[in-house]
Design a protein around this motif. Structure first.
Motif, PDB file in Angstrom:
ATOM      1  N   SER A 247       0.769  -1.098   0.045  1.00 54.79           N
ATOM      2  CA  SER A 247       0.037  -0.183  -0.248  1.00 54.79           C
ATOM      3  C   SER A 247       0.926   1.273  -0.055  1.00 54.79           C
ATOM      4  O   SER A 247       0.302   2.283  -0.497  1.00 54.79           O
ATOM      5  CB  SER A 247      -1.013  -0.058   1.142  1.00 54.79           C
ATOM      6  OG  SER A 247      -0.242  -0.196   2.517  1.00 54.79           O
ATOM      7  N   VAL A 374       0.265   4.110   4.663  1.00 51.75           N
ATOM      8  CA  VAL A 374      -0.890   5.017   4.442  1.00 51.75           C
ATOM      9  C   VAL A 374      -1.994   4.857   5.256  1.00 51.75           C
ATOM     10  O   VAL A 374      -2.502   3.560   5.625  1.00 51.75           O
ATOM     11  CB  VAL A 374      -1.255   4.794   2.778  1.00 51.75           C
ATOM     12  CG1 VAL A 374      -2.477   5.395   2.564  1.00 51.75           C
ATOM     13  CG2 VAL A 374      -0.210   5.038   2.070  1.00 51.75           C
ATOM     14  N   SER A 377      -6.596   6.663   1.883  1.00 52.60           N
ATOM     15  CA  SER A 377      -6.199   7.220   0.562  1.00 52.60           C
ATOM     16  C   SER A 377      -7.538   7.890  -0.048  1.00 52.60           C
ATOM     17  O   SER A 377      -8.531   7.612   0.103  1.00 52.60           O
ATOM     18  CB  SER A 377      -5.919   5.644  -0.159  1.00 52.60           C
ATOM     19  OG  SER A 377      -4.926   4.772   0.371  1.00 52.60           O
ATOM     20  N   THR A 429      -5.070  11.986   0.964  1.00 52.10           N
ATOM     21  CA  THR A 429      -4.256  10.926   1.248  1.00 52.10           C
ATOM     22  C   THR A 429      -3.604  11.231   2.420  1.00 52.10           C
ATOM     23  O   THR A 429      -2.824  12.205   2.502  1.00 52.10           O
ATOM     24  CB  THR A 429      -3.446  10.304   0.349  1.00 52.10           C
ATOM     25  OG1 THR A 429      -4.293   9.632  -0.913  1.00 52.10           O
ATOM     26  CG2 THR A 429      -2.566   9.129   0.666  1.00 52.10           C
TER      27      THR A 429
END
Length: 504
Positions: A247, A374, A377, A429
């Motif tokens: 990711s 992350v 997103s 994000t």
């Protein structure tokens, strides 16, 4: 004699000019050699002239004259070699092994020596015969050394191993090849050690060249192994770890091939009730293998903790602490206290009673993130709000072709509130800059609070509209933009629809 000195000086200047683009080590080596020949030339000329004027030792004068001629010839050959091998060939893209250039220069020096001897009137046949005998004796006494020299020539001639290659020896030592010499190859390891490997040993061994295929350098595959017990299916473990590794980029790990997780074994020894997993990734720089391995391990552990999948404890592990009900209760109380403290950082929960906060604390999850992961997103749909208790995160917005940072948030704070309140896709994000101590609040848990306090919708709408305006201002670089009143009403209506508060 002035002509010879001019030739010597010209050859020296050519050598220094041609070495401008060479490495410092090469410049020093050639510079010392050239300076030595110039000094020896001047000494030979000075002694010869002194003996000639004193009319002493005429044979010595002839020998010194021949020596001066030889030094001039060697300096000219050295200058020619530097121009050819250090300037001309590299510019046209031709790479010559150092041993090849050394052999070429050695032969040129030998020819110059024979020419000078012949010019001096000496008998070459006797010298050649004597040299052949001496060479034979040396060859018999230096067989091992000659084997290493031949090995060095073979290694550089076929380019099987080159400077800059990472290799693994038969004994397991790994390192980067820095130089292939006449007698040995120099290998520097990540332990800050230097290995001197005889060339004959390299030729007689099976050498693994790491991160190289088809003559091209490629990332090298690495492994991280861990165990999870049978309460969790391999598909769930693989899914969680794959998402964590893919990711967000990990420093030192190649994007292609993608890192991934595989189930390696199921209770291989027949005793442990756990499965063995391997996370494989491709490292881009073998010099930082341990730090990269550590970052991958940290990413795996954080992902498993978020998914509440603990690492397996071996069956041989013995716990000496009695697991009583009171101990479990104390542990649960500590966890609830941390959750409750996290909830107090949300300004729109100020109207909640102590009992309501306690109920919410029962339904939020502890979800830590490692640096680089992350958190949310842009464009994703997830009905979560993340409470960052400790750590720093960066808010990034996709602008055409790449992500641009628009804000940095530090705990205690919260992100992802629009997804929780309205179900709207993520507007940005959020990436962890440092390790984050986080809690996650979902729609179902928060819905009960809104049902009891529908008046909170207005306060939440005001907060969300301000954050939305700030995000838009960051995108358009219009600092200080204010949210219009209709934005508050639009967000409030969206919250009521999302939570089914028709009468709010």
């Amino acid at each position: 004699m002035m002509v010879l000195f001019a030739v010597m000086l010209a050859a020296t200047l050519v050598t220094m000019t041609a070495l401008r683009g060479a490495t410092a080590l090469t410049r020093r080596a050639h510079g010392r050699r050239t300076l030595t020949m110039v000094i020896l030339f001047l000494v030979a000329v000075a002694v010869k002239e002194g003996l000639r004027r004193l009319e002493l030792y005429p044979k010595a004068v002839n020998a010194l004259d021949a020596t001066a001629d030889l030094l001039v010839a060697m300096n000219v050959i050295a200058a020619s070699g530097v121009v050819l091998f250090e300037a001309v060939l590299p510019r046209v893209g031709v790479r010559v092994a150092s041993i090849v250039s050394d052999v070429t220069m050695g032969l040129a020096y030998l020819v110059a020596l024979l020419v000078v001897i012949r010019h001096a009137g000496l008998d070459l046949s006797g010298i050649i015969t004597t040299s052949a005998v001496v060479t034979g004796v040396l060859a018999l006494s230096l067989q091992a050394t000659l084997g290493n020299v031949i090995g060095g020539v073979a290694l550089q001639a076929d380019n099987s191993i080159e400077a800059g290659d990472w290799i693994e020896l038969d004994n397991g030592d790994k390192g980067v090849v820095t130089r292939i010499g006449w007698r040995h190859t120099v290998v520097e390891t990540n332990n800050w050690d230097t290995l001197i490997v005889p060339n004959a040993t390299l030729l007689a061994s099976t050498i693994k060249i790491l991160g190289k295929r088809g003559g091209e350098r490629v990332p090298h595959r690495m492994w991280v192994f861990f165990n999870v017990d049978f309460r969790y299916t391999p598909s769930d473990v693989v899914r969680v770890v794959d998402h964590a590794l893919q990711s967000a980029p990990i420093e030192g790990v190649a994007n292609e091939p993608k890192p991934n997780c595989v189930c390696m074994d199921l209770a291989g020894d027949g005793r442990d009730s756990m499965a063995r997993y391997g996370a494989r990734y491709w490292i881009t720089d073998l010099r930082i293998d341990d730090p990269t391995n550590s970052r991958v391990r940290a990413r795996i552990v954080a992902a498993l903790r978020r998914a509440e999948i603990p690492l397996a404890v071996p069956t041989s592990h013995v716990s000496l602490e009695k697991d009583t009900e009171s101990r479990r209760q104390r542990k649960r109380e500590r966890e609830l206290k941390r959750s409750r403290e996290a909830l107090t950082t949300l300004p729109f929960l100020a109207a909640c009673s102590e009992e309501e906060l306690d109920e919410l604390a029962e339904h939020i999850d502890h979800v830590p993130f490692e640096a680089g992961e992350v958190v949310t997103s842009q464009g994703a749909v997830a009905h979560f709000l993340y409470i960052i208790v400790r750590g720093t995160a960066e808010v990034r917005v996709y602008q055409g072709t790449e992500y641009e940072a628009v804000n940095v948030v530090k705990g205690p704070t919260y992100v992802g509130e629009m997804g929780l309140m309205t179900g709207a896709p993520r507007g940005a994000t959020v990436v962890a800059v440092t390790d984050l101590d986080c809690f996650r609040l979902d729609k179902q848990a928060f819905g009960h609070v809104l049902e009891a306090h529908p008046e909170m919708v207005e306060a939440i709408s005001d907060l969300l509209s301000k954050r939305t305006a700030a995000l838009k201002a960051a995108r358009t670089e219009l600092a200080g933009e204010q949210a219009p009143p209709e934005e508050n009403r639009r967000i409030g209506a969206a919250i009521r629809r999302f939570f089914g508060l028709d009468g709010g």
